[in-house]
Design a protein around this motif. Structure first.
Motif, PDB file in Angstrom:
ATOM      1  N   UNK A 120      99.654  14.895  51.590  1.00 12.49           N
ATOM      2  CA  UNK A 120     100.413  14.335  52.556  1.00 12.49           C
ATOM      3  C   UNK A 120      99.804  13.790  53.671  1.00 12.49           C
ATOM      4  N   UNK A 121      98.244  14.254  53.822  1.00 12.48           N
ATOM      5  CA  UNK A 121      97.461  13.561  54.683  1.00 12.48           C
ATOM      6  C   UNK A 121      96.584  12.228  54.228  1.00 12.48           C
ATOM      7  N   UNK A 122      96.677  12.163  52.719  1.00 14.96           N
ATOM      8  CA  UNK A 122      96.076  10.955  51.921  1.00 14.96           C
ATOM      9  C   UNK A 122      94.768  11.301  51.706  1.00 14.96           C
ATOM     10  N   UNK A 123      94.134  12.463  51.920  1.00 10.18           N
ATOM     11  CA  UNK A 123      92.803  12.893  51.475  1.00 10.18           C
ATOM     12  C   UNK A 123      92.733  13.190  49.973  1.00 10.18           C
ATOM     13  N   UNK A 179      99.426  18.700  45.187  1.00 12.29           N
ATOM     14  CA  UNK A 179      99.210  17.305  45.834  1.00 12.29           C
ATOM     15  C   UNK A 179     100.568  16.565  44.925  1.00 12.29           C
ATOM     16  N   UNK A 180     101.063  16.706  43.708  1.00 14.88           N
ATOM     17  CA  UNK A 180     102.068  16.195  43.033  1.00 14.88           C
ATOM     18  C   UNK A 180     103.272  16.460  43.781  1.00 14.88           C
ATOM     19  N   UNK A 181     103.692  17.570  44.141  1.00 15.97           N
ATOM     20  CA  UNK A 181     104.678  18.032  44.854  1.00 15.97           C
ATOM     21  C   UNK A 181     104.820  17.391  46.171  1.00 15.97           C
ATOM     22  N   UNK A 190     107.733  14.239  47.009  1.00 17.26           N
ATOM     23  CA  UNK A 190     108.743  14.167  48.148  1.00 17.26           C
ATOM     24  C   UNK A 190     108.473  13.184  49.026  1.00 17.26           C
ATOM     25  N   UNK A 191     107.308  12.745  49.389  1.00 24.50           N
ATOM     26  CA  UNK A 191     107.055  11.789  50.267  1.00 24.50           C
ATOM     27  C   UNK A 191     107.456  10.253  49.629  1.00 24.50           C
ATOM     28  N   UNK A 192     107.539   9.953  48.135  1.00 26.98           N
ATOM     29  CA  UNK A 192     107.957   8.924  47.586  1.00 26.98           C
ATOM     30  C   UNK A 192     109.588   8.952  47.765  1.00 26.98           C
ATOM     31  N   UNK A 193     110.035   9.938  47.510  1.00 23.14           N
ATOM     32  CA  UNK A 193     111.501  10.196  47.599  1.00 23.14           C
ATOM     33  C   UNK A 193     112.104  10.055  48.696  1.00 23.14           C
TER      34      UNK A 193
END
Length: 120
Positions: free
Chosen positions: A48-51, A72-74, A78-81
């Motif tokens: 989520x933080x992009x790290x 990470x995939x979860x 969620x962010x993409x959806x």
């Protein structure tokens, strides 16, 4: 091919070293279950933080196969959806992104349990 295998081995190995150190240095309070939850949660937070993305670009399967890659995939799902469907995407995106992996784990786990008999 060699420049893909070595970084994957190093990144995946370092992730495993972190898990092993957590279990060895915090006995008996930090169990393998704690490591599992910590890695999935840590992967989701770092994603989520992009790290976590640069780690995946560097290590490939060495970063996506461990439990932190699942987290990470979860988070990424969620962010993409959320971008596509709004707040409902936050609830369904992670599950949709990981559904194939979860289904494969359940299927092959069942297949192995039916195929092999444990020795007691």
């Amino acid at each position: 091919m060699f420049n893909m295998i070595v970084p994957a081995f190093i990144v995946g190995g370092l992730i495993c070293v972190v898990g092993q150190l957590l279990m060895d240095l915090t006995k008996p309070s930090f169990t393998p279950a704690h490591v599992l939850v910590s890695f999935v949660t840590g992967g989701a937070i770092l994603g989520a933080l992009g790290v976590y993305e640069p780690l995946i670009k560097l290590g490939g399967a060495g970063a996506t196969i461990p439990l932190s890659g699942f987290g990470y995939t979860l988070a990424k799902g969620a962010i993409d959806a959320v971008g596509k469907r709004g707040i409902i995407g936050a609830l369904s995106g992670g599950i949709e992104a990981t559904a194939v992996g979860i289904a494969a784990a359940v299927f092959f786990g069942y297949l192995m349990s039916v195929t092999f008999n444990p020795k007691g």
